[in-house]
Write an enzyme that holds these catalytic residues in place. Structure first.
Site, PDB file in Angstrom:
ATOM      1  N   CYS A 123     -19.153   1.937   9.037  1.00  0.00           N
ATOM      2  CA  CYS A 123     -18.387   1.251  10.074  1.00  0.00           C
ATOM      3  C   CYS A 123     -17.127   2.083  10.269  1.00  0.00           C
ATOM      4  O   CYS A 123     -16.290   2.164   9.362  1.00  0.00           O
ATOM      5  CB  CYS A 123     -18.043  -0.164   9.603  1.00  0.00           C
ATOM      6  SG  CYS A 123     -16.891  -1.019  10.692  1.00  0.00           S
ATOM      7  N   CYS A 164     -19.265  -6.418   3.853  1.00  0.00           N
ATOM      8  CA  CYS A 164     -18.587  -5.180   4.244  1.00  0.00           C
ATOM      9  C   CYS A 164     -17.267  -5.135   3.485  1.00  0.00           C
ATOM     10  O   CYS A 164     -16.655  -6.190   3.270  1.00  0.00           O
ATOM     11  CB  CYS A 164     -18.322  -5.201   5.746  1.00  0.00           C
ATOM     12  SG  CYS A 164     -17.347  -3.797   6.331  1.00  0.00           S
ATOM     13  N   ARG A 224     -17.458  -2.883  18.170  1.00  0.00           N
ATOM     14  CA  ARG A 224     -16.707  -4.111  17.884  1.00  0.00           C
ATOM     15  C   ARG A 224     -15.378  -4.140  18.639  1.00  0.00           C
ATOM     16  O   ARG A 224     -14.547  -3.238  18.485  1.00  0.00           O
ATOM     17  CB  ARG A 224     -16.462  -4.243  16.370  1.00  0.00           C
ATOM     18  CG  ARG A 224     -15.782  -5.575  16.008  1.00  0.00           C
ATOM     19  CD  ARG A 224     -15.804  -5.851  14.506  1.00  0.00           C
ATOM     20  NE  ARG A 224     -17.132  -5.661  13.980  1.00  0.00           N
ATOM     21  CZ  ARG A 224     -17.449  -4.776  13.032  1.00  0.00           C
ATOM     22  NH1 ARG A 224     -16.522  -4.052  12.479  1.00  0.00           N
ATOM     23  NH2 ARG A 224     -18.693  -4.649  12.632  1.00  0.00           N
ATOM     24  N   CYS A 255     -16.223  -9.430   5.863  1.00  0.00           N
ATOM     25  CA  CYS A 255     -15.579  -8.147   5.580  1.00  0.00           C
ATOM     26  C   CYS A 255     -14.322  -8.372   4.734  1.00  0.00           C
ATOM     27  O   CYS A 255     -13.465  -9.173   5.104  1.00  0.00           O
ATOM     28  CB  CYS A 255     -15.128  -7.468   6.860  1.00  0.00           C
ATOM     29  SG  CYS A 255     -16.386  -7.359   8.103  1.00  0.00           S
ATOM     30  N   CYS A 263       0.533   0.241  10.331  1.00  0.00           N
ATOM     31  CA  CYS A 263       0.041  -0.800   9.429  1.00  0.00           C
ATOM     32  C   CYS A 263       1.140  -1.628   8.757  1.00  0.00           C
ATOM     33  O   CYS A 263       2.020  -1.091   8.076  1.00  0.00           O
ATOM     34  CB  CYS A 263      -0.843  -0.170   8.356  1.00  0.00           C
ATOM     35  SG  CYS A 263      -1.595  -1.437   7.297  1.00  0.00           S
ATOM     36  N   CYS A 309       0.782   4.810   6.838  1.00  0.00           N
ATOM     37  CA  CYS A 309       0.185   4.637   8.171  1.00  0.00           C
ATOM     38  C   CYS A 309       1.170   3.886   9.082  1.00  0.00           C
ATOM     39  O   CYS A 309       1.538   2.739   8.792  1.00  0.00           O
ATOM     40  CB  CYS A 309      -1.125   3.857   8.064  1.00  0.00           C
ATOM     41  SG  CYS A 309      -2.214   4.498   6.767  1.00  0.00           S
ATOM     42  N   CYS A 327       0.840  -1.210   0.000  1.00  0.00           N
ATOM     43  CA  CYS A 327       0.000   0.000   0.000  1.00  0.00           C
ATOM     44  C   CYS A 327       0.875   1.261   0.000  1.00  0.00           C
ATOM     45  O   CYS A 327       1.836   1.353   0.769  1.00  0.00           O
ATOM     46  CB  CYS A 327      -0.908  -0.027   1.231  1.00  0.00           C
ATOM     47  SG  CYS A 327      -2.020   1.383   1.305  1.00  0.00           S
TER      48      CYS A 327
HETATM   49  N1  SAM Z   1      -6.564   0.586   3.275  1.00  0.00           N
HETATM   50  C1  SAM Z   1      -7.820   0.779   3.838  1.00  0.00           C
HETATM   51  C2  SAM Z   1      -7.872   1.859   4.876  1.00  0.00           C
HETATM   52  O1  SAM Z   1      -6.840   2.247   5.386  1.00  0.00           O
HETATM   53  O2  SAM Z   1      -8.968   2.323   5.197  1.00  0.00           O
HETATM   54  C3  SAM Z   1      -8.423  -0.484   4.414  1.00  0.00           C
HETATM   55  C4  SAM Z   1      -7.570  -1.462   5.180  1.00  0.00           C
HETATM   56  S1  SAM Z   1      -6.829  -0.855   6.683  1.00  0.00           S
HETATM   57  C5  SAM Z   1      -5.731  -2.186   7.069  1.00  0.00           C
HETATM   58  C6  SAM Z   1      -8.181  -0.932   7.832  1.00  0.00           C
HETATM   59  C7  SAM Z   1      -7.908  -0.551   9.257  1.00  0.00           C
HETATM   60  O3  SAM Z   1      -7.161  -1.560   9.906  1.00  0.00           O
HETATM   61  C8  SAM Z   1      -7.131   0.700   9.553  1.00  0.00           C
HETATM   62  O4  SAM Z   1      -7.881   1.864   9.420  1.00  0.00           O
HETATM   63  C9  SAM Z   1      -6.725   0.483  10.989  1.00  0.00           C
HETATM   64  O5  SAM Z   1      -7.701   1.002  11.863  1.00  0.00           O
HETATM   65  C10 SAM Z   1      -6.693  -1.042  11.118  1.00  0.00           C
HETATM   66  N2  SAM Z   1      -5.323  -1.499  11.375  1.00  0.00           N
HETATM   67  C11 SAM Z   1      -4.327  -1.611  10.474  1.00  0.00           C
HETATM   68  N3  SAM Z   1      -3.213  -2.058  11.061  1.00  0.00           N
HETATM   69  C12 SAM Z   1      -3.500  -2.231  12.365  1.00  0.00           C
HETATM   70  C13 SAM Z   1      -2.748  -2.655  13.489  1.00  0.00           C
HETATM   71  N4  SAM Z   1      -1.456  -2.970  13.379  1.00  0.00           N
HETATM   72  N5  SAM Z   1      -3.363  -2.720  14.680  1.00  0.00           N
HETATM   73  C14 SAM Z   1      -4.661  -2.391  14.803  1.00  0.00           C
HETATM   74  N6  SAM Z   1      -5.419  -1.968  13.782  1.00  0.00           N
HETATM   75  C15 SAM Z   1      -4.850  -1.880  12.579  1.00  0.00           C
HETATM   76 FE1  SF4 Z   2      -2.728   1.205   3.433  1.00  0.00          FE
HETATM   77 FE2  SF4 Z   2      -2.622   0.054   5.808  1.00  0.00          FE
HETATM   78 FE3  SF4 Z   2      -2.898   2.667   5.643  1.00  0.00          FE
HETATM   79 FE4  SF4 Z   2      -4.955   1.041   4.889  1.00  0.00          FE
HETATM   80  S1  SF4 Z   2      -4.101   1.282   6.943  1.00  0.00           S
HETATM   81  S2  SF4 Z   2      -4.173   2.841   3.820  1.00  0.00           S
HETATM   82  S3  SF4 Z   2      -3.753  -0.679   4.051  1.00  0.00           S
HETATM   83  S4  SF4 Z   2      -1.111   1.490   4.943  1.00  0.00           S
END
Ligand code: SAM
Ligand code: SF4
Ligand code: DTB
Length: 345
Positions: A205, A145, A277, A113, A77, A74, A70
């Site tokens: 959500c 979802c 949740r 989801c 992530c 973030c 991606c």
């Molecule tokens: N890329 C899209 C986005 O960012 O909206 C969808 C997938 S993203 C992985 C969805 C959510 O997963 C993020 O907004 C975050 O809240 C959660 N998430 C990602 N990594 C995480 C982590 N290490 N611990 C807890 N929640 C996490």
């Molecule tokens: Fe990409 Fe992870 Fe950020 Fe979603 S949370 S936009 S998958 S880097």
């Protein structure tokens, strides 16, 4: 974690608990958060029992249909290409996804989801494929979802026409703290996507993560942002940070489970009708801590041994926990109550 503490005024009177409103302030949220733990839990429990008297837990299965690579940065992530935490994979086929959805239905899941490691949706064949996945999941009689990053009005409309029930798009944290967690997009872009989802008639959500080094004010401000939406999100995921090696937040200390209980209780009080949740982070929680979260207002979990890229408790452990507590899995669709209940037996 930053230690600034705003003065905690008296919490709103208990008689007002359970009123659904969108004029929450940080001071009010913070006052609830500061209540003695048992008083907070009592009040949240009482609202929970009024709004959700059925003792049900929604079981949602998560599947990463496009993992890693991606472009967003973030910090939490593992799927960001800015970190070296997971390898990028090609997108799954519609059939592979529907096979997984069928299996999750057999296990008793009520919602399926699908997540993609995208910054945003593009009008391309990959999005066409997601549309087919949504149609297929609906045809199986599961709630659908997706979480695909940012999207525009037209894309939200296409998802709505495919029968999508819910779109997950988390605010993640407060507007202020957001800047120290993500630099490649802005908080207002998140709100804009939520608006597009709502206007297309898809349920919202949206929640966040605790344990990223944010202050208590940041946590409460995030809940205020959600509760100030004209219509509250139907689902509010509360994630505890999963500290993944290779990500910038990997070395942060784990949260105290009581912080999760407080966050869930305050979310329950501020958004009485929402499903709250208990999301990522359950693998590090004892059964007792999970039950305390459910007692305080959580009525939905991710069900299945994997979240997107990290582990989650095994289905049989969750089925045992639900049964031991005398809770019931939520029926997938009206008229299928028996089937869902027996799946967790
Ligand atoms: N890329 C899209 C986005 O960012 O909206 C969808 C997938 S993203 C992985 C969805 C959510 O997963 C993020 O907004 C975050 O809240 C959660 N998430 C990602 N990594 C995480 C982590 N290490 N611990 C807890 N929640 C996490
Ligand atoms: Fe990409 Fe992870 Fe950020 Fe979603 S949370 S936009 S998958 S880097
Ligand atoms: C949400 O709030 N939590 C889920 C779901 N929505 C998409 C994601 C949790 C991801 C945890 C880290 C991982 O497994 O990659």
């Amino acid at each position: 974690m930053s230690t600034e503490i705003s003065p905690a005024p008296a919490a709103q009177p208990r008689e007002n608990d359970g009123i659904v409103r969108s004029d929450w302030t940080l001071a009010q949220a913070r006052a609830l958060h500061e209540l003695p733990l048992f008083e907070l839990i009592d009040r949240a429990r009482s609202v929970h029992l009024n709004q959700h008297p059925d003792n049900e837990v929604q079981l949602c299965t998560l599947l990463s249909v496009k993992t890693g690579g991606c472009p967003e940065d973030c910090s939490y992530c593992p799927q960001s290409s800015h970190h070296q935490a997971v390898k990028g994979e090609k997108m799954m086929s519609v059939e592979e996804v529907l096979d997984a959805a069928r299996r999750s239905k057999e296990q008793g899941a009520t919602r399926f989801c699908m997540g993609a490691a995208w910054r945003e949706v593009s009008d391309n064949p990959a999005f066409d494929r997601v549309i087919e996945m949504v149609k297929g999941v609906k045809a199986l009689g599961l709630e659908s979802c997706v979480t695909l990053g940012m999207l525009n009005e037209h894309q939200a409309q296409r998802l709505a026409e495919a029968g999508l029930d819910a779109y997950n798009h988390n605010l993640d944290t407060s507007r202020d703290f957001y800047k120290s967690i993500i630099s490649t997009r802005q908080f207002d872009q998140r709100l804009n996507t939520l608006n597009n989802v709502r206007n297309a008639g898809i349920t919202v959500c949206s929640g966040g993560i605790i344990g990223m080094g944010e202050s208590i004010d940041d946590r409460c401000t995030m809940l205020v942002e959600l509760a100030k939406l004209e219509k509250h999100p139907e689902s509010v995921p509360v994630n505890a940070l999963v500290r993944v090696e290779g990500t910038p937040l990997a070395d942060l200390p784990p949260i105290d489970p009581m912080e999760l209980v407080r966050m869930i209780a305050v979310a329950r009080l501020m958004m009485p009708e929402a499903k709250v949740r208990l999301s990522a982070g359950r693998s590090e929680l004892s059964r007792e801590a999970q039950l305390m979260c459910m007692y305080a207002g959580a009525n939905s979990i991710f069900y299945g041994d994997k979240l997107l890229t990290t582990p989650n408790p095994e289905e049989n452990e969750d089925a045992d926990l639900i049964r031991a507590a005398g809770l019931k899995p939520q029926a997938p669709v009206p008229g299928e109550k028996k089937e869902a209940a027996s799946a967790a037996e």
